[in-house]
Design an enzyme around this catalytic site. Sequence first.
Site, PDB file in Angstrom:
ATOM      1  N   GLU A   1      42.037  33.273   1.480  1.00  0.00           N
ATOM      2  CA  GLU A   1      42.543  33.392   0.170  1.00  0.00           C
ATOM      3  C   GLU A   1      42.790  31.949  -0.436  1.00  0.00           C
ATOM      4  O   GLU A   1      42.485  32.015  -1.660  1.00  0.00           O
ATOM      5  CB  GLU A   1      43.862  34.289   0.302  1.00  0.00           C
TER       6      GLU A   1
ATOM      7  N   HIS B   1      28.563  15.379  -5.090  1.00  0.00           N
ATOM      8  CA  HIS B   1      28.844  16.597  -4.038  1.00  0.00           C
ATOM      9  C   HIS B   1      27.605  16.804  -3.332  1.00  0.00           C
ATOM     10  O   HIS B   1      26.718  16.362  -3.547  1.00  0.00           O
ATOM     11  CB  HIS B   1      29.239  17.674  -5.221  1.00  0.00           C
TER      12      HIS B   1
ATOM     13  N   GLU C   1      25.958  19.273  -3.006  1.00  0.00           N
ATOM     14  CA  GLU C   1      24.790  20.058  -3.669  1.00  0.00           C
ATOM     15  C   GLU C   1      23.976  18.854  -4.463  1.00  0.00           C
ATOM     16  O   GLU C   1      22.638  19.158  -4.326  1.00  0.00           O
ATOM     17  CB  GLU C   1      25.385  21.036  -4.813  1.00  0.00           C
TER      18      GLU C   1
ATOM     19  N   CYS D   1      30.498  23.845  -8.211  1.00  0.00           N
ATOM     20  CA  CYS D   1      31.505  23.661  -9.439  1.00  0.00           C
ATOM     21  C   CYS D   1      30.699  23.578 -10.577  1.00  0.00           C
ATOM     22  O   CYS D   1      29.377  23.942 -10.400  1.00  0.00           O
ATOM     23  CB  CYS D   1      32.079  22.103  -9.367  1.00  0.00           C
TER      24      CYS D   1
ATOM     25  N   CYS E   1      27.758  20.981 -10.678  1.00  0.00           N
ATOM     26  CA  CYS E   1      26.671  21.193  -9.890  1.00  0.00           C
ATOM     27  C   CYS E   1      25.971  22.452 -10.019  1.00  0.00           C
ATOM     28  O   CYS E   1      24.694  22.447  -9.860  1.00  0.00           O
ATOM     29  CB  CYS E   1      27.366  21.501  -8.307  1.00  0.00           C
TER      30      CYS E   1
END
Length: 221
Positions: free
Chosen positions: A59, A95, A97, A125, A128
């Site tokens: 969560e 990042h 990615e 994000c 990306c």
Amino acid sequence: KMAEKQEEPSNAQNGEPDNAEEGEGTKKKVKREDLPPFEIVTGERLPAIFFKFQFRNVEYSSGRNKTFLCYVVETQGKEPVTSRGYLEDEHAAAHAEMAFFNTILPTCQAGTRHDVTWYVSSSPCVTCAQRICEALRKNKGLRLTIMVGRLFMWEEPEMQAALRSMKEAGCKLRIMKPQDFEYVWKNFVEQEEGEEAKSFVPWEDIQENFQYYEEKLAEIL
């Protein structure tokens, strides 16, 4: 209601779990050289403790300030070639990615078809996502499927638009099922030396959280 919350990590900076969440954090410290900030780490298999913490489809994302990206690249040609590995980042400069497109994809043969599957701890994000769209539009031979453990900041309208744009660009987005986590465990996670391969142990709520995120992604797309 589940939501991605970015909180200040305590000892989770390098993917090591808070002791409150993963009891084995106290029993066993992962020996690891201090990495310069924001360095991209590459390899074939990631430490089990990182997988158990970072890939958990929970969560809250407290302390989960990195992206772990496991990839499989299948290059179609006279002799099909499959390569695999993983990338991790410090979720600030480059990042994972971006690193894939900058370091892994250029080594693949140009002019051939590449079927790429990512197993990522959380969805990309906005920046990306834009880079992914550009890569897919530019490289017609690239087929990309992204399996994500969690949806990153999914309540933000900008993030929802980014996810839709990826779909429009031809990217297949999927939420990781328990079987997908097991696949990553078997194929991308280190086993202790001298030990037999340990079987994947699903965490509590893995199925429930998968269904939750799957419903959210379906609503967004």
